[in-house]
Design an enzyme around this catalytic site. Structure first.
Site, mmCIF file in Angstrom:
data_model
loop_
_atom_site.group_PDB
_atom_site.id
_atom_site.type_symbol
_atom_site.label_atom_id
_atom_site.label_comp_id
_atom_site.label_asym_id
_atom_site.label_seq_id
_atom_site.Cartn_x
_atom_site.Cartn_y
_atom_site.Cartn_z
ATOM 1 C CE LYS A 87 56.358 15.251 -20.586
ATOM 2 N NZ LYS A 87 56.707 14.061 -20.555
ATOM 3 C CB THR B 274 55.317 13.386 -16.729
ATOM 4 O OG1 THR B 274 54.962 13.373 -18.120
ATOM 5 C CG2 THR B 274 56.842 13.200 -16.806
#
Length: 349
Positions: free
Chosen positions: A196, A253
């Site tokens: 990610k 994120t």
């Protein structure tokens, strides 16, 4: 108030290690927070602060700073390992020299080692003798240290090959601010947490280029497809990527200014060089090293990862960020559900 629990060592006094130390102290554990920086240790013990990483946060009195690794690990059976991926081997090497009995290591970092292409739990197994290692647990999920330290509601997941060990760590951390789930898919939890960061770097670039929310939503969605495609090839359960360690961590994120990977990408999108970005960050940007590892993994497993490949060209081959984004948009036609169909077919073979 819980009764006083066993002492726990947190190795690494950066923002995430310090925030997790705070959670453990809130649960009435004695926490030994180790740092290689003596000035940082002195600040923690004298002022109960760690201003470089958690400004304005007062650390609970149950947290004690340690500069001596032997002292920090004396009598300890549970270690929280909160150092960057590139420091894992060095720190484990120092730990094995002073440990006297088997311990459980819970690692909370998110990365893959380039060249060896090992996940962090695999690196730990290589470096720590079997007689000193009881269990390895992974803690991951959508969890900015800044918000955890403010005791904002946060949910994470813990995973281990030994689910009893995962449940033990769940019990250590869980409270009314910090909810902890369990997941038996170690590979999926580690791959989701690591990859990610790549997509967050790319999301920061699109924001830096001024491309807006439509582009970022597409990037997050197609990025998740890449993560699931590679992770499943490596043995992960595809359902893990629909959970906290997958889409949950990806969303937070890619969309928050707290994310150092997003901030680094944003500066790249605005024209800064990689060296300029890394010099200005002051903290490790895990996504940079992980991009190299993902590029290598895609070749090894023969998996198409166009976003990771485009980012690799930007970071390591000097390609212009806008040109890389244009290449992604001009790719050939495909069916949106093709990835899911291929994953399901491979699982059923």
């Amino acid at each position: 108030m819980r009764k006083n629990q066993e002492p726990i060592a947190v190795i690494g006094a950066g923002s995430w290690g310090s925030a997790l130390a705070l959670v453990l102290a809130d649960n009435n554990h004695e926490v030994r927070l180790w740092s290689h920086n003596e000035e940082q240790v002195k600040e923690i013990n004298e002022f109960h602060t760690n201003k470089k990483y958690l400004p304005e946060i007062k650390l609970p009195g149950l947290i004690t700073g340690y500069g001596s690794l032997p002292a920090a690990l004396d009598g300890i059976t549970n270690i929280i390992l909160a150092v960057p991926t590139k420091a894992i081997r060095e720190v484990i090497g120092k730990m094995r020299e002073v440990l006297s009995g088997p311990i459980t290591i819970t690692h909370v970092s998110k990365g893959i080692e380039p060249d060896t292409l090992l996940r962090i739990s695999e690196m730990i197994k290589e470096e720590m003798p079997a007689d000193l290692l009881r269990d390895i647990v992974v803690l991951s999920g959508p969890s900015h240290a800044e918000e955890v330290s403010l005791r904002h509601p946060t949910t994470v997941t813990v995973s281990s090959e030994n689910m009893a060990a995962a449940e033990k760590i769940q019990d250590l951390f869980i409270n009314h601010n910090f909810r902890v789930y369990t997941n038996s898919d170690v590979i999926g939890v580690e791959i989701g947490g690591a990859l990610k960061n790549i997509i967050a770097l790319a999301a920061g670039i699109t924001d830096g280029l001024g491309y807006g929310d439509n582009a970022k939503a597409a990037l997050i969605t197609r990025g998740l497809a890449e993560i699931a495609r590679l992770g499943t090839k490596m043995g992960a359960n595809p359902l893990t990527f629909a959970g906290l360690a997958g889409i949950g961590d990806l969303i937070v994120t890619c969309t928050s200014v707290h994310s150092r990977n997003w901030r680094a990408g944003n500066m790249l999108g605005k024209g800064k060089s990689l060296d300029e970005v890394l010099d200005s960050m002051g903290m490790v940007v895990e996504g940079v090293r992980t991009t190299k590892a993902a590029f290598q993994l895609a070749k090894k497993y023969e998996v198409k990862m166009p976003i990771a490949t485009a980012l690799y060209d930007v970071l390591f081959n000097g390609k212009d960020a806008k040109a890389a984004a244009d290449v992604l948009m001009s790719r050939g036609k495909t069916h949106e559900m093709e990835d899911l169909v291929n994953i399901l077919e491979e699982r059923n073979e």
